[in-house]
Design a protein around this motif. Structure first.
Motif, PDB file in Angstrom:
ATOM      1  N   PHE A 184      11.576   6.519 -13.302  1.00  0.00           N
ATOM      2  CA  PHE A 184      10.702   7.051 -12.248  1.00  0.00           C
ATOM      3  C   PHE A 184       9.276   7.192 -12.766  1.00  0.00           C
ATOM      4  O   PHE A 184       9.043   7.141 -13.969  1.00  0.00           O
ATOM      5  CB  PHE A 184      11.220   8.411 -11.781  1.00  0.00           C
ATOM      6  N   GLN A 185       8.344   7.432 -11.856  1.00  0.00           N
ATOM      7  CA  GLN A 185       6.945   7.505 -12.319  1.00  0.00           C
ATOM      8  C   GLN A 185       6.687   8.765 -13.139  1.00  0.00           C
ATOM      9  O   GLN A 185       5.810   8.776 -13.983  1.00  0.00           O
ATOM     10  CB  GLN A 185       5.962   7.365 -11.164  1.00  0.00           C
ATOM     11  N   SER A 186       7.468   9.798 -12.900  1.00  0.00           N
ATOM     12  CA  SER A 186       7.214  11.043 -13.626  1.00  0.00           C
ATOM     13  C   SER A 186       8.217  11.267 -14.759  1.00  0.00           C
ATOM     14  O   SER A 186       8.730  12.346 -14.944  1.00  0.00           O
ATOM     15  CB  SER A 186       7.263  12.207 -12.655  1.00  0.00           C
ATOM     16  N   ALA A 200      12.762   0.646 -11.191  1.00  0.00           N
ATOM     17  CA  ALA A 200      11.687   1.491 -11.696  1.00  0.00           C
ATOM     18  C   ALA A 200      10.660   1.703 -10.594  1.00  0.00           C
ATOM     19  O   ALA A 200      10.086   0.747 -10.065  1.00  0.00           O
ATOM     20  CB  ALA A 200      11.048   0.846 -12.922  1.00  0.00           C
ATOM     21  N   ASP A 201      10.458   2.966 -10.226  1.00  0.00           N
ATOM     22  CA  ASP A 201       9.512   3.295  -9.160  1.00  0.00           C
ATOM     23  C   ASP A 201       8.175   3.655  -9.774  1.00  0.00           C
ATOM     24  O   ASP A 201       8.040   4.726 -10.378  1.00  0.00           O
ATOM     25  CB  ASP A 201      10.064   4.456  -8.327  1.00  0.00           C
ATOM     26  N   GLU A 202       7.222   2.771  -9.665  1.00  0.00           N
ATOM     27  CA  GLU A 202       5.882   2.977 -10.228  1.00  0.00           C
ATOM     28  C   GLU A 202       5.944   3.469 -11.683  1.00  0.00           C
ATOM     29  O   GLU A 202       5.364   4.511 -12.009  1.00  0.00           O
ATOM     30  CB  GLU A 202       5.106   4.010  -9.391  1.00  0.00           C
ATOM     31  N   PRO A 249       0.819  -1.217   0.000  1.00  0.00           N
ATOM     32  CA  PRO A 249       0.000   0.000   0.000  1.00  0.00           C
ATOM     33  C   PRO A 249       0.851   1.264   0.000  1.00  0.00           C
ATOM     34  O   PRO A 249       2.046   1.209   0.289  1.00  0.00           O
ATOM     35  CB  PRO A 249      -0.805  -0.116   1.303  1.00  0.00           C
ATOM     36  N   SER A 250       0.235   2.372  -0.320  1.00  0.00           N
ATOM     37  CA  SER A 250       0.916   3.658  -0.301  1.00  0.00           C
ATOM     38  C   SER A 250       1.476   3.907   1.101  1.00  0.00           C
ATOM     39  O   SER A 250       0.804   3.664   2.101  1.00  0.00           O
ATOM     40  CB  SER A 250      -0.076   4.746  -0.695  1.00  0.00           C
ATOM     41  N   GLY A 251       2.725   4.312   1.175  1.00  0.00           N
ATOM     42  CA  GLY A 251       3.351   4.586   2.466  1.00  0.00           C
ATOM     43  C   GLY A 251       4.005   3.371   3.102  1.00  0.00           C
ATOM     44  O   GLY A 251       4.555   3.451   4.196  1.00  0.00           O
ATOM     45  N   LYS A 310       7.915   1.366  -0.360  1.00  0.00           N
ATOM     46  CA  LYS A 310       8.414   0.931  -1.672  1.00  0.00           C
ATOM     47  C   LYS A 310       9.462   1.891  -2.234  1.00  0.00           C
ATOM     48  O   LYS A 310      10.539   1.463  -2.656  1.00  0.00           O
ATOM     49  CB  LYS A 310       7.249   0.801  -2.675  1.00  0.00           C
ATOM     50  N   THR A 311       9.123   3.171  -2.246  1.00  0.00           N
ATOM     51  CA  THR A 311      10.052   4.164  -2.804  1.00  0.00           C
ATOM     52  C   THR A 311      11.342   4.198  -1.988  1.00  0.00           C
ATOM     53  O   THR A 311      12.440   4.222  -2.551  1.00  0.00           O
ATOM     54  CB  THR A 311       9.396   5.568  -2.803  1.00  0.00           C
ATOM     55  N   THR A 312      11.194   4.171  -0.692  1.00  0.00           N
ATOM     56  CA  THR A 312      12.377   4.185   0.180  1.00  0.00           C
ATOM     57  C   THR A 312      13.265   2.981  -0.118  1.00  0.00           C
ATOM     58  O   THR A 312      14.483   3.109  -0.244  1.00  0.00           O
ATOM     59  CB  THR A 312      11.932   4.182   1.663  1.00  0.00           C
TER      60      THR A 312
HETATM   61  P1  ADP Z   1       4.808   7.340  -3.728  1.00  0.00           P
HETATM   62  O1  ADP Z   1       4.091   7.613  -4.980  1.00  0.00           O
HETATM   63  O2  ADP Z   1       5.968   6.426  -3.860  1.00  0.00           O
HETATM   64  O3  ADP Z   1       3.916   6.964  -2.602  1.00  0.00           O
HETATM   65  P2  ADP Z   1       4.883   9.879  -2.447  1.00  0.00           P
HETATM   66  O4  ADP Z   1       3.990  10.687  -3.324  1.00  0.00           O
HETATM   67  O5  ADP Z   1       4.416   9.294  -1.178  1.00  0.00           O
HETATM   68  O6  ADP Z   1       5.521   8.726  -3.349  1.00  0.00           O
HETATM   69  O7  ADP Z   1       6.186  10.711  -2.138  1.00  0.00           O
HETATM   70  C1  ADP Z   1       6.798  11.541  -3.094  1.00  0.00           C
HETATM   71  C2  ADP Z   1       8.058  12.168  -2.483  1.00  0.00           C
HETATM   72  O8  ADP Z   1       7.782  12.762  -1.222  1.00  0.00           O
HETATM   73  C3  ADP Z   1       9.159  11.154  -2.230  1.00  0.00           C
HETATM   74  O9  ADP Z   1      10.393  11.724  -2.602  1.00  0.00           O
HETATM   75  C4  ADP Z   1       9.143  10.896  -0.749  1.00  0.00           C
HETATM   76  O10 ADP Z   1      10.438  10.596  -0.260  1.00  0.00           O
HETATM   77  C5  ADP Z   1       8.637  12.220  -0.198  1.00  0.00           C
HETATM   78  N1  ADP Z   1       7.814  12.015   1.000  1.00  0.00           N
HETATM   79  C6  ADP Z   1       6.863  11.094   1.198  1.00  0.00           C
HETATM   80  N2  ADP Z   1       6.338  11.175   2.414  1.00  0.00           N
HETATM   81  C7  ADP Z   1       6.958  12.218   3.017  1.00  0.00           C
HETATM   82  C8  ADP Z   1       6.871  12.838   4.298  1.00  0.00           C
HETATM   83  N3  ADP Z   1       6.035  12.384   5.235  1.00  0.00           N
HETATM   84  N4  ADP Z   1       7.661  13.881   4.565  1.00  0.00           N
HETATM   85  C9  ADP Z   1       8.515  14.325   3.654  1.00  0.00           C
HETATM   86  N5  ADP Z   1       8.675  13.795   2.415  1.00  0.00           N
HETATM   87  C10 ADP Z   1       7.903  12.750   2.107  1.00  0.00           C
END
Ligand code: ADP
Ligand code: ADP
Length: 233
Positions: free
Chosen positions: A91-93, A167-169, A41-43, A46-48
């Motif tokens: 990357f996704q974008s 590849a992130d999303e 799930p989101s959060g 995965k990205t980390t």
């Molecule tokens: P994803 O689509 O992978 O869920 P997010 O939209 O959650 O990505 O995050 C986009 C960017 O914001 C990433 O670079 C992430 O490291 C950063 N980010 C995500 N959550 C936080 C947070 N709580 N505080 C600061 N930066 C964040």
């Protein structure tokens, strides 16, 4: 052969109010030729995780060993160089450089690597052929659809002959037709040229294309399964 090995990875983001534990106790190995998705799930982290696998972010604890090299021990300059020589990112974008043409976007990293012009041009043509965009070689990214831009991003990621692609999303901003198209290309590159892909997604259709599916939740691996098309079984 293992190309990536991560041991006891933890990542805590220190923010003012309270620390966020994004990853905790992650142990994983990846082999050459994998086609692996990371889902959750989101959060969930995965990205980390991808950023740590690619040396874009440092773990708070643990080790990242790529091709026998412990990258957590490298200084920033060496790490950047290592990344450039060994890892392709999508990357996704899309992340293409808007002022450069498709050709220039793809050749950029080969130029940094010091590849001679002729080799560069030859490889750019081959890569654009592989992603079905040879006719867009002199276009600028904003003249292309999202799906086309993402295919350029895959071609660019491959340009430096990396050991693997993270590849992130990659399909997050694509419609279903472009998603299918991109996955077909990634699958072909994986099967025919043995390119290793590790991609995150929360799209079930994308996930099921993978040969191995790693599920993370709350910063932990809760499931790691190979689909029946496992090449290394
Ligand atoms: P994803 O689509 O992978 O869920 P997010 O939209 O959650 O990505 O995050 C986009 C960017 O914001 C990433 O670079 C992430 O490291 C950063 N980010 C995500 N959550 C936080 C947070 N709580 N505080 C600061 N930066 C964040
Ligand atoms: P996912 O890619 O699965 O959406 P992320 O790796 O983006 O997950 O985020 C994992 C957790 O770490 C989330 O709680 C997110 O808010 C937090 N996080 C991510 N990036 C940052 C950041 N730069 N600073 C603070 N918290 C972050």
């Amino acid at each position: 052969m293992n190309i990536i090995e991560i041991k006891e990875i933890a990542k805590t983001y220190d923010i003012k109010t309270m620390p966020v534990k994004a990853l905790n106790g992650i142990n994983l190995t990846f082999q050459e030729g994998e086609f692996t998705s990371i889902v959750g799930p989101s959060g969930s982290g995965k990205t980390t995780l991808l950023n740590i696998l690619g040396g874009l972010d440092e773990p708070t604890e643990g080790e990242v060993i790529i091709d026998g090299q412990n990258i957590t021990k490298l200084n920033n300059k060496k790490k950047t160089l290592f990344r450039m020589m060994n890892i392709g990112f999508v990357f996704q974008s899309f992340n293409l450089i808007p002022v450069l043409t498709v050709k220039e976007n793809i050749e950029f990293i080969m130029q940094l690597q010091g590849m001679p012009r002729e080799t560069r041009e030859q490889r750019t043509l081959e890569l654009l052929d592989a992603v079905g965009l040879a006719d867009k070689i002199n276009s600028r990214p904003n003249k292309l659809s999202g799906g086309q831009q993402q295919r350029v991003a895959v071609a660019r990621a491959l340009a430096s002959k990396p050991k693997f692609i993270l590849a992130d999303e990659p399909t997050a901003n694509l419609d279903s037709k472009s998603t299918e198209n991109l996955l077909d290309i990634m699958e072909k590159l994986n099967e025919n040229e043995h390119i290793t892909f590790i991609f995150s997604t929360h799209d079930a259709r994308v996930m099921h294309k993978a040969k191995r599916i790693i599920t993370i939740e709350d910063g932990k691996v809760i499931k790691d399964v190979w689909q029946n098309n496992n090449p290394t079984a």
